[in-house]
Write an enzyme that holds these catalytic residues in place. Structure first.
Site, mmCIF file in Angstrom:
data_model
loop_
_atom_site.group_PDB
_atom_site.id
_atom_site.type_symbol
_atom_site.label_atom_id
_atom_site.label_comp_id
_atom_site.label_asym_id
_atom_site.label_seq_id
_atom_site.Cartn_x
_atom_site.Cartn_y
_atom_site.Cartn_z
ATOM 1 N N HIS A 124 -2.817 0.385 4.488
ATOM 2 C CA HIS A 124 -1.767 -0.427 4.746
ATOM 3 C C HIS A 124 -2.063 -1.939 4.535
ATOM 4 O O HIS A 124 -1.613 -2.652 5.112
ATOM 5 C CB HIS A 124 -1.065 -0.166 6.158
ATOM 6 C CG HIS A 124 -0.707 1.076 6.366
ATOM 7 N ND1 HIS A 124 -0.336 1.659 7.471
ATOM 8 C CD2 HIS A 124 -0.325 1.978 5.498
ATOM 9 C CE1 HIS A 124 0.298 2.871 7.517
ATOM 10 N NE2 HIS A 124 0.220 3.130 6.162
ATOM 11 N N CYS A 135 1.716 -17.500 -8.435
ATOM 12 C CA CYS A 135 0.527 -17.414 -9.336
ATOM 13 C C CYS A 135 -0.650 -16.432 -8.907
ATOM 14 O O CYS A 135 -1.827 -16.455 -9.391
ATOM 15 C CB CYS A 135 -0.002 -18.991 -9.085
ATOM 16 S SG CYS A 135 -1.010 -19.567 -7.749
HETATM 17 ZN ZN LIG Z 1 0.909 -20.112 -6.190
#
Ligand SMILES: [Zn+2]
Length: 250
Positions: A124, A135
């Site tokens: 998990h 990003c």
């Molecule tokens: Zn970022």
């Protein structure tokens, strides 16, 4: 002979005969560490403060990450205080003997690693790392902690929300293939502190062809005839007795 001593002797004999053991740990393994078992009587699920379904639902997180981070602020306070238990140290010591090949865990508290275990498969995920949802920049826990404590919602330098690497409802578990392989290649599969109620973790013991032993306080979702040993006891007290029996220094 008292029951605990007798069970510990049986467990120790199975371990001595094993050449390749693997383990699966659940929330009950961390209860003695002071981290409330999510499902236990005093657990987060029953505290009423947070709705666990909403808390760990990926769609809710995407809609309203602040709800999750309110909880994360509470969790962070606990996370700093918790320490590995005797049971965590026992499994770390067992890995060092070469007998235990790895430990699969449903827990997100990283206590096995804190105890020194090396091959830990976190089904998990964990709070140890986080990632920007745009990003993908990775953030360590030490970078995240001040952000969690100071910002309503921690954001990346690029402006987008950061998400911890824990598995939310609606997301696939991590490293399931490795977990199944560990179970499959083991001659002794040890289930500790899991009630096996959450899938797919609950199905992993089905891949274990060797002996299966269970140490848990409370009922477990597994057929009793599959178990070579079924121990209902306090985990730390039990594994202290096993360590004595094996003369394993923990
Ligand atoms: Zn970022």
């Amino acid at each position: 002979m008292p029951i605990r001593k007798e069970s510990a002797t049986d467990f120790a004999r199975l371990l001595e005969a094993s050449r390749s053991a693997a383990a699966l740990s659940g929330a009950g393994c961390s209860t003695n560490a002071g981290l409330a078992d999510f499902r236990g009587a005093k657990g987060l699920y029953n505290s009423g403060k947070y709705d666990p379904q909403k808390l760990f639902d990926i769609d809710e997180f995407l809609k309203e990450p602040g709800y999750f981070y309110d909880f994360a602020r509470d969790f962070t306070q606990q996370f700093k205080k918790i320490k590995p238990t005797f049971t965590h140290h026992f499994f770390s010591a067992l890995e060092k003997t070469g007998k235990l090949k790895g430990i699969i865990t449903q827990n997100i508290d990283a206590l096995h690693q804190k105890a020194g275990s090396v091959n830990v498969v976190e089904l998990h995920g964990s709070f140890w790392t986080s990632r920007c949802m745009s990003c993908a920049r990775e953030y360590s826990y030490s970078e995240m902690e001040p952000k969690i404590l100071s910002a309503e919602v921690p954001r990346c330098g690029c402006g987008v929300v950061i998400k911890p690497d824990i598995v939310f409802y609606g997301e696939g578990v991590k490293r399931l293939g490795e977990s199944v392989k560990l179970a499959c290649e083991s001659d002794l599969f040890i289930i500790i502190g899991s009630s096996l109620e959450v899938y797919p973790a609950a199905a992993i013991p089905d891949s274990a062809y060797g002996k299966i032993v269970l140490v848990n306080k409370g009922p477990v979702n597994i057929k009793a005839e599959r178990l070579s040993l079924n121990i209902s006891d306090d985990l730390d007290d039990f594994f202290m007795a096993v360590a004595d029996e094996l003369q394993l220094s923990v």
